[in-house]
Design an enzyme around this catalytic site. Sequence first.
Site, PDB file in Angstrom:
ATOM      1  N   TRP A 130      17.002  75.891  22.547  1.00  0.00           N
ATOM      2  CA  TRP A 130      17.885  75.021  23.341  1.00  0.00           C
ATOM      3  C   TRP A 130      17.519  75.230  24.813  1.00  0.00           C
ATOM      4  CZ3 TRP A 130      23.120  76.590  25.529  1.00  0.00           C
ATOM      5  CH2 TRP A 130      23.840  75.481  25.955  1.00  0.00           C
ATOM      6  N   ASP A 211      22.951  83.494  18.808  1.00  0.00           N
ATOM      7  CA  ASP A 211      23.718  82.355  19.326  1.00  0.00           C
ATOM      8  C   ASP A 211      24.078  81.478  18.131  1.00  0.00           C
ATOM      9  OD1 ASP A 211      24.793  80.182  20.623  1.00  0.00           O
ATOM     10  OD2 ASP A 211      22.954  79.590  21.660  1.00  0.00           O
ATOM     11  N   LYS A 246      31.370  72.325  18.759  1.00  0.00           N
ATOM     12  CA  LYS A 246      30.929  71.453  17.669  1.00  0.00           C
ATOM     13  C   LYS A 246      31.846  71.560  16.449  1.00  0.00           C
ATOM     14  CE  LYS A 246      27.751  70.828  20.510  1.00  0.00           C
ATOM     15  NZ  LYS A 246      26.490  71.385  20.813  1.00  0.00           N
TER      16      LYS A 246
END
Length: 397
Positions: A130, A211, A246
């Site tokens: 990311w 993560d 999310k």
Amino acid sequence: MFETLKPLPPDAILGIMTLFRADPHPGKIDLSVGVYQDEQGRTPVLASVKRAEKTILDAQDSKTYVAIAGNAGFNRGIEDLLYGKDHPSLKAGRVVTVQTPGGSGGLSVAGHLVARATPGARIYMSDPTWPNHQPLLKSAGLTLDTYPYYDYAKHRVDFEPMIARLDKANAGELVLIHGCCHNPCGADLSKEQWEALTQLCERRNLVPFIDIAYQGLAEGLDEDAFGVRLMAARLPEVVVVTSCSKNLGLYRERVGAASVVSANAEAAKLAAANAANVARGIYSMPPDHGAAIAGYILGNAELRAQWVKELAEMRARLNGLRRLLVDKLAVRKTPMDFSFIAKERGMFSFLGITKEQVIRLREEFHVYMVESSRINIAGINHGNVDRVADAIAAVLK
Ligand SMILES: Cc1ncc(COP(=O)(O)O)c(C=O)c1O
């Protein structure tokens, strides 16, 4: 002084969004955005969130600060989600969790905490990763490095080169691992690969920095935490950063957490005090509302059950769309085999087509994605999947 600032190169995703907005074609399709969308292309507020929100707003009688470490109920709920209720590291008092402004805030707090303990510590990130990992961890004071992760030709985790690279890392260095739903490639580690990576960390004394921004969107809440739970049970130190953007759809409320597993309860106390002090020096106090919602849902059996169901629907939609796209491409007899898309998880996958083909998709077929060919699976729906598949088949001819 500001005239001395350097101009920045245009942001790739924002650039695509601008082109998309400017396209007057009524059938245009946006697969570039980074948020979940339902069949109607909306990013809705979950029903469980709405219910929790109403109760909280009615009951709230003060807007005073919460605490630097955030909402204690939320932090406990997050620990249960990440590690499972009876995890040995929880029982041993080795885990400390602080509420942060989103997963991004969690990455920043955890990064600063690591840099405080080991100034300039080296962290290996997956290639690709990311893009926001780099600025967040660099500004925390860590030294950035990479390990190979994705085999673009074979469309799978490039595990042997990954392990070979990490086998050369030095004791105390960190390895950033995506807990599930790898962003951007969608290729996750298998249980065997988590096991092998845990053994490597054990042998070489490396510290995992996991993560997990999409827990529950790959296989299930418990299944997706497999790696976190394994590493937290077997290794002395693990850093975990999570996000409720999310899986609870709380994007703009900025809810996440940094959770640290320390070697013993004494070290955990030091980690707790220092994490709070780090947060104090960045944003002082976390926002309340989102974590209050998440904490309420996680602590209330009925709302939790409703959320788990809503999350399962989002997951089933993503995995169903993956299968559907693969089937639609297969009947068009494209020269490329896209079956890997159905094996990948989460919101993203690389189509694995060229930049020129991505541009043709946009300019000739009004199908938008970032130039790496990363698509947001949730941008597909039953109304546009045939057009997406037709367009991909056409540019591959
Ligand atoms: C891999 C990864 N980590 C962390 C985040 C953090 O998200 P947020 O700060 O919105 O919670 C994201 C969001 O896209 C992500 O993809």
